[in-house]
Scaffold this active site. Sequence first.
Site, mmCIF file in Angstrom:
data_model
loop_
_atom_site.group_PDB
_atom_site.id
_atom_site.type_symbol
_atom_site.label_atom_id
_atom_site.label_comp_id
_atom_site.label_asym_id
_atom_site.label_seq_id
_atom_site.Cartn_x
_atom_site.Cartn_y
_atom_site.Cartn_z
ATOM 1 N N TYR A 146 -70.048 -57.523 37.133
ATOM 2 C CA TYR A 146 -69.287 -56.404 37.692
ATOM 3 C C TYR A 146 -67.805 -56.725 37.841
ATOM 4 O O TYR A 146 -66.972 -55.822 37.832
ATOM 5 C CB TYR A 146 -69.833 -56.021 39.065
ATOM 6 C CG TYR A 146 -71.049 -55.135 39.014
ATOM 7 C CD1 TYR A 146 -72.260 -55.605 38.513
ATOM 8 C CD2 TYR A 146 -70.989 -53.822 39.467
ATOM 9 C CE1 TYR A 146 -73.367 -54.801 38.480
ATOM 10 C CE2 TYR A 146 -72.109 -53.010 39.441
ATOM 11 C CZ TYR A 146 -73.294 -53.498 38.941
ATOM 12 O OH TYR A 146 -74.387 -52.693 38.906
ATOM 13 N N LYS A 195 -82.061 -65.879 35.048
ATOM 14 C CA LYS A 195 -82.456 -65.933 33.630
ATOM 15 C C LYS A 195 -82.040 -67.312 33.129
ATOM 16 O O LYS A 195 -81.220 -67.463 32.213
ATOM 17 C CB LYS A 195 -81.754 -64.777 32.874
ATOM 18 C CG LYS A 195 -82.221 -64.584 31.442
ATOM 19 C CD LYS A 195 -83.638 -64.087 31.313
ATOM 20 C CE LYS A 195 -84.066 -64.026 29.855
ATOM 21 N NZ LYS A 195 -85.513 -63.766 29.692
ATOM 22 N N ASP A 251 -78.983 -55.010 40.989
ATOM 23 C CA ASP A 251 -78.801 -53.573 40.791
ATOM 24 C C ASP A 251 -80.059 -52.983 40.164
ATOM 25 O O ASP A 251 -80.597 -51.972 40.621
ATOM 26 C CB ASP A 251 -77.583 -53.337 39.882
ATOM 27 C CG ASP A 251 -77.363 -51.860 39.594
ATOM 28 O OD1 ASP A 251 -77.455 -51.066 40.554
ATOM 29 O OD2 ASP A 251 -77.118 -51.507 38.426
ATOM 30 N N ASP A 255 -83.438 -50.725 42.166
ATOM 31 C CA ASP A 255 -83.899 -49.376 41.793
ATOM 32 C C ASP A 255 -85.401 -49.394 41.521
ATOM 33 O O ASP A 255 -86.138 -48.497 41.921
ATOM 34 C CB ASP A 255 -83.182 -48.868 40.527
ATOM 35 C CG ASP A 255 -81.949 -48.042 40.861
ATOM 36 O OD1 ASP A 255 -81.349 -48.266 41.928
ATOM 37 O OD2 ASP A 255 -81.587 -47.157 40.048
HETATM 38 C C1 IPM Z 1 -75.572 -49.289 43.334
HETATM 39 C C2 IPM Z 1 -74.945 -48.395 42.294
HETATM 40 C C3 IPM Z 1 -73.573 -48.926 41.917
HETATM 41 C C4 IPM Z 1 -73.767 -50.330 41.372
HETATM 42 C C5 IPM Z 1 -72.787 -48.050 40.937
HETATM 43 C C6 IPM Z 1 -72.592 -46.653 41.471
HETATM 44 C C7 IPM Z 1 -71.476 -48.680 40.548
HETATM 45 O O1 IPM Z 1 -75.790 -48.278 41.196
HETATM 46 O O2 IPM Z 1 -74.981 -49.426 44.435
HETATM 47 O O3 IPM Z 1 -76.634 -49.850 43.070
HETATM 48 O O4 IPM Z 1 -74.073 -50.495 40.184
HETATM 49 O O5 IPM Z 1 -73.614 -51.285 42.139
HETATM 50 MG MG MG Z 2 -77.659 -49.259 41.416
#
Ligand code: IPM
Ligand code: MG
Length: 362
Positions: A146, A195, A251, A255
């Site tokens: 990032y 990894k 990230d 999810d």
């Molecule tokens: C999260 C989101 C963010 C990230 C995006 C919106 C930049 O997906 O907070 O998980 O990737 O960190």
């Molecule tokens: Mg995210």
Amino acid sequence: MKLNIGVIKGDGIGPEIVTEAMKVLDKVGEVYGHSCDYTQLLMGGASIDVNGVPLTDETVEAAQKCSAVLMGSIGGDAATSPWYQLEPSKRPEAGLLKIRKALNLFANLRPAVLYDELKGACPLKEEITEGGFDMMIMRELTGGLYFGERETKEIDGVMTACDSLTYNEDEIRRIAKRGFDIAMKRRKKVTSVDKANVLDSSRLWRKVVAEVAKDYPEVTLENMLVDNCAMQLVKDPKQFDVILTENMFGDILSDEASMVTGSIGMLASASLNETKFGLYEPSGGSAPDIAGKGIANPIATILSAAMMLRFSFDLDKEADAIERAVSKVLTDGYRTGDIMSEGKSKVGTAQMGDLICERICQ
Ligand code: IPM
Ligand code: MG
């Protein structure tokens, strides 16, 4: 106690869900004798519309003056929103990355808990979810892909893009310590995800995590490759207590973890630095497709407000009261559309906030 809270309502469903979380905080204040003093801050698309940039330096300064910041979500539909005609560094997401870096919010905590009442919304088979699960994803938030060097250029007539993944040992050590500290207060197991069979950054990660582990003899450390972890999360989520991982893996895995709890609308998150300050936000996005319809699930934001009371203000009883009220509302059969199942009562965003407020008690 006077609670000095910055509020970033943001874009999409952000304003709706944050409004409900503020309602719940005010109710907690009323019951427990605190007052919330809110400072509205602009970030993301909402800031682009007013200031031309997704986050101004003045807003960063104003956020720093608050004890904690509660945030909704930022961003819009990349296919249709004019915000995405701007260069990448001026788009809504750049504001979020800027505030994370500026406030040094390196530790992102994302708890994924399967509530007994929500088993119906969980896409996994019952034999897998039997007994529920409760894990904490600790995602490193200010390093890795990032924030590495990136560039797109033509090399020998071929468009070529490069993103770099860099970690130094200090960055790894500070997040690893946080992970082990949290594990000590939980079931004392850390699964460090990397990894290391391919990446140098992961090999360093593994080495430093093993060094930190020596200071926590009571905690069991396990290393897991990220592809295997993605599989284990749907095969046997119960095995996890603390998942410790770098920015990009965290990230993606968070999810996935949220979906196995039934809905991303349930997943709270806290981004912390070395002080008591934190940025608290639901893990889900701005969901522009349902924005303004009053149907978004405010629970993740309300649970993020509970994390804020716990971590930034040391108000554990008050945080417990919010978490209890959320459980109660689910037991009482109320559901927003994303977690709806047969025989339950479907409610909208504001009604869900009201029902939770009604259940806040000492
Ligand atoms: C999260 C989101 C963010 C990230 C995006 C919106 C930049 O997906 O907070 O998980 O990737 O960190
Ligand atoms: Mg995210």
